[in-house]
Design an enzyme around this catalytic site. Structure first.
Site, PDB file in Angstrom:
ATOM      1  N   TRP A   1       0.822  -1.213   0.000  1.00 31.83           N
ATOM      2  CA  TRP A   1       0.000   0.000   0.000  1.00 31.83           C
ATOM      3  C   TRP A   1       0.851   1.257   0.000  1.00 31.83           C
ATOM      4  O   TRP A   1       0.541   2.230  -0.684  1.00 31.83           O
ATOM      5  CB  TRP A   1      -1.014  -0.008   1.155  1.00 31.83           C
ATOM      6  CG  TRP A   1      -2.098  -0.998   0.873  1.00 31.83           C
ATOM      7  CD1 TRP A   1      -2.326  -2.179   1.518  1.00 31.83           C
ATOM      8  CD2 TRP A   1      -3.072  -0.936  -0.191  1.00 31.83           C
ATOM      9  NE1 TRP A   1      -3.366  -2.848   0.923  1.00 31.83           N
ATOM     10  CE2 TRP A   1      -3.848  -2.114  -0.111  1.00 31.83           C
ATOM     11  CE3 TRP A   1      -3.351  -0.016  -1.189  1.00 31.83           C
ATOM     12  CZ2 TRP A   1      -4.888  -2.378  -0.998  1.00 31.83           C
ATOM     13  CZ3 TRP A   1      -4.389  -0.274  -2.074  1.00 31.83           C
ATOM     14  CH2 TRP A   1      -5.146  -1.446  -1.972  1.00 31.83           C
TER      15      TRP A   1
ATOM     16  N   ASP B   1      -1.868   6.461   6.614  1.00 31.66           N
ATOM     17  CA  ASP B   1      -2.961   5.670   6.044  1.00 31.66           C
ATOM     18  C   ASP B   1      -3.270   4.585   7.067  1.00 31.66           C
ATOM     19  O   ASP B   1      -2.507   3.629   7.234  1.00 31.66           O
ATOM     20  CB  ASP B   1      -2.516   5.050   4.712  1.00 31.66           C
ATOM     21  CG  ASP B   1      -3.564   4.096   4.130  1.00 31.66           C
ATOM     22  OD1 ASP B   1      -4.603   3.865   4.782  1.00 31.66           O
ATOM     23  OD2 ASP B   1      -3.328   3.561   3.025  1.00 31.66           O
TER      24      ASP B   1
ATOM     25  N   LYS C   1     -13.246  -1.686   6.418  1.00 32.87           N
ATOM     26  CA  LYS C   1     -12.662  -2.694   7.303  1.00 32.87           C
ATOM     27  C   LYS C   1     -13.241  -2.536   8.713  1.00 32.87           C
ATOM     28  O   LYS C   1     -14.029  -3.348   9.150  1.00 32.87           O
ATOM     29  CB  LYS C   1     -11.135  -2.599   7.318  1.00 32.87           C
ATOM     30  CG  LYS C   1     -10.491  -3.020   5.985  1.00 32.87           C
ATOM     31  CD  LYS C   1      -9.839  -1.865   5.348  1.00 32.87           C
ATOM     32  CE  LYS C   1      -8.984  -2.095   4.144  1.00 32.87           C
ATOM     33  NZ  LYS C   1      -9.143  -3.124   3.197  1.00 32.87           N
TER      34      LYS C   1
HETATM   35  C1  LIG Z   1      -3.920   0.197   3.888  1.00 32.15           C
HETATM   36  C2  LIG Z   1      -4.796   0.397   2.704  1.00 32.15           C
HETATM   37  N1  LIG Z   1      -4.678   1.516   1.977  1.00 32.15           N
HETATM   38  C3  LIG Z   1      -5.461   1.737   0.903  1.00 32.15           C
HETATM   39  C4  LIG Z   1      -6.425   0.844   0.516  1.00 32.15           C
HETATM   40  C5  LIG Z   1      -7.273   1.152  -0.684  1.00 32.15           C
HETATM   41  O1  LIG Z   1      -8.530   1.491  -0.278  1.00 32.15           O
HETATM   42  P1  LIG Z   1      -9.696   1.825  -1.309  1.00 32.15           P
HETATM   43  O2  LIG Z   1      -9.877   0.619  -2.164  1.00 32.15           O
HETATM   44  O3  LIG Z   1     -10.849   2.103  -0.412  1.00 32.15           O
HETATM   45  O4  LIG Z   1      -9.301   3.016  -2.085  1.00 32.15           O
HETATM   46  C6  LIG Z   1      -6.587  -0.325   1.245  1.00 32.15           C
HETATM   47  C7  LIG Z   1      -7.626  -1.262   0.803  1.00 32.15           C
HETATM   48  O5  LIG Z   1      -7.887  -2.276   0.880  1.00 32.15           O
HETATM   49  C8  LIG Z   1      -5.754  -0.556   2.359  1.00 32.15           C
HETATM   50  O6  LIG Z   1      -5.876  -1.674   3.054  1.00 32.15           O
END
Ligand SMILES: Cc1ncc(COP(=O)(O)O)c(C=O)c1O
Length: 384
Positions: A123, A196, A220
Site C-alpha cells: 500500500w 494511512d 474494514k
Molecule cells: C492500507 C490500505 N490503503 C489503501 C487501501 C485502498 O482502499 P480503497 O480501495 O478504499 O481506495 C486499502 C484497501 O484495501 C488498504 O488496506
C-alpha cells in the site's frame, strides 16, 4: 402504502442471521451482526419518520442528527483533539493517495511540492507512486530488501528537511505489518506525519502528538465502503493546489461540515451504528484488549506449528491481518475448501503474496479465531 408484512420480514431476518459465518475478508469486511440487525430493523422507516435513511435529504434535521452523532462518537472514541477536524469524504484510501498531495504537498513551497515516504509494503508503494504525479517524492526508508517483513528502524530514516509531510501506512493490509508505535518524528522540526490507517483505525488508540493527518477507507473497521475519513490538524487546511477539486479540498469540505456535496449518507449512518457498538464494547480500550487476545491466540498457534508459518518479524506483526503459509503449498486448495465447508470464509491470501490471510478486524469475535485455530489443528491432524 404497501404492507411491509412485518412477520415475513422478521422470519427472513431470523433465517439470514442463522446463516452467518465467520468472514475473514480483508475488505469489505465483516460488520458486527448487531449493527446489521439494527440497520435491518430500521431499514424501512427510521425512528418513526416513515422513510429509510437512504431516502432522506442530507439536509434534513434527521440526517443532520445522524451525522452529528457519528462525528461526536468518532471524536470521543479516538480522543481526537479539539484542534483536529474530522471530514467525511469519498474516493477511498486510493483517492487519498492523490487528495493528500493535492492538499498538502505544496505546504512549504507551492512551486516545489515535495513529500517523504516510508515504504513498508504494497500500500505504501502505491501511495508513493501516485504521489509522483503531484511533486517530488523522496523515499526516506524502504523495507523491500527484507521482503517487507519488518519495518525499517526509524533511527535510520533519511527524512528531508524540505518535505511537506512524511507518509506512513500504519498497517499494511497485504503484508501484515503494523506499526506498534508511530515513531516520534512529527514534532521534530515541525514535521507533519500523514498516516494511512485504513486497515486498523479504531482497533487501538491513536497518538495524536505523532500523527497530524490520518485517513482511512471505511470498509474494514468503520462500515460499508463509500465514506473516507480524514482527520486533519486544522492549521494544515488551506494549502491545496489551485487545481484540487473543491469536493476534495479539505478546507472547503471542512467549511461545509462535510456537506459541500451530497455525502454517502447510508454509509455514514452504518458507520455511526458501528461507533455506538464500539462504545458498548468498552470503547477503544475494550476493543484493543480483545484484538490483542485474538491476535495472540492465532500467532501463538502459528508459531508452535511446523505445518503453518507466519514470516513477519514479531515486533511488527499486525493485529488485524495475519498472513500465513502451509509448509506444503500443494494443500492450499484443500485447506480453503475445508475452511469454507466449516463456515470460515475468505481465507485466501492476496494474489501478490499467496498462501492464506486471516483478517481479524474489530467485528471478528474471539470465537471466530478459536474456530479457525480448531479447524487448522484438525486439518493438520488429517494431513498427517
Ligand atoms: C492500507 C490500505 N490503503 C489503501 C487501501 C485502498 O482502499 P480503497 O480501495 O478504499 O481506495 C486499502 C484497501 O484495501 C488498504 O488496506
Amino acid at each position: 402504502m404497501n404492507d411491509p408484512q412485518p412477520n415475513a420480514l422478521a422470519a427472513m431476518l431470523q433465517r439470514s442471521a442463522a446463516e452467518r459465518v465467520f468472514n475473514f475478508s480483508a475488505g469489505p469486511a465483516a460488520l458486527p451482526t448487531e449493527v446489521l440487525q439494527q440497520a435491518a430493523e430500521e431499514m424501512l422507516s427510521w425512528r418513526g419518520t416513515g422513510v429509510s435513511v437512504m431516502e432522506m435529504s442530507h439536509r434534513s434535521k434527521e440526517f443532520e442528527s445522524i451525522h452529528q452523532q457519528a462525528l461526536a462518537d468518532l471524536r470521543e472514541l479516538l480522543a481526537v483533539p479539539d484542534n483536529y477536524r474530522i471530514l467525511f469524504l469519498q474516493g477511498g484510501a486510493i483517492g487519498e493517495n492523490a487528495i493528500v498531495p493535492l492538499n498538502l504537498m505544496g505546504r512549504l513551497d507551492p512551486q516545489q511540492p515535495k513529500a517523504d515516504f516510508v515504504i513498508t509494503g504494497s500500500w505504501s508503494v502505491k501511495t508513493e507512486q501516485e504521489g509522483r504525479r503531484y511533486g517530488q517524492t523522496h523515499i526516506a526508508a524502504d523495507g523491500k530488501a527484507g521482503r517487507y517483513l519488518s519495518i525499517p528502524d526509524a533511527a535510520y530514516w533519511n527524512l528531508s528537511d524540505d518535505a511537506a509531510y512524511v507518509h506512513l501506512c500504519t498497517n499494511e493490509t497485504i503484508g501484515g505489518v503494523e506499526f506498534q508505535q508511530v515513531p516520534e518524528i512529527g514534532q521534530r522540526a515541525g514535521r507533519v506525519v500523514v498516516a494511512d490507517a485504513s486497515s486498523h483505525i479504531l482497533s487501538r488508540p491513536v497518538d495524536w502528538s505523532r500523527i497530524q493527518v490520518l485517513y482511512a477507507g471505511a470498509q474494514k473497521n468503520i462500515g460499508p465502503a463509500g465514506v473516507t475519513i480524514v482527520i486533519v490538524r486544522e492549521d494544515l487546511l488551506g494549502h491545496a493546489h489551485p487545481l484540487c477539486p473543491s469536493a476534495f479540498n479539505w478546507r472547503v469540505v471542512n467549511e461545509h461540515n462535510s456537506m459541500f456535496n451530497t455525502p454517502p449518507t447510508y454509509t455514514i449512518y452504518i458507520a455511526g451504528l458501528v461507533f455506538q457498538w464500539l462504545k458498548r464494547q468498552g470503547g477503544i480500550d475494550g476493543i484493543e484488549q480483545r484484538n490483542i487476545a485474538k491476535a495472540k491466540a492465532l500467532y501463538d498457534y502459528l508459531d508452535q506449528s511446523a505445518f503453518y508459518r507466519n514470516e513477519v518479524d514479531p515486533s511488527c506483526r499486525s493485529r488485524m491481518n495475519v498472513p500465513f503459509f502451509l509448509a506444503d503449498e500443494s494443500r492450499n486448495e484443500a485447506f480453503l475448501a475445508g475452511a469454507r465447508a466449516n463456515g470460515l470464509l475468505q481465507l485466501k491470501g492476496h494474489k501478490s503474496v499467496g498462501g492464506m490471510r486471516a483478517s481479524i478486524y474489530n467485528a471478528m469475535p474471539l470465537d471466530g479465531v478459536s474456530a479457525l485455530i480448531e479447524y487448522m489443528r484438525e486439518f493438520e491432524r488429517n494431513a498427517a
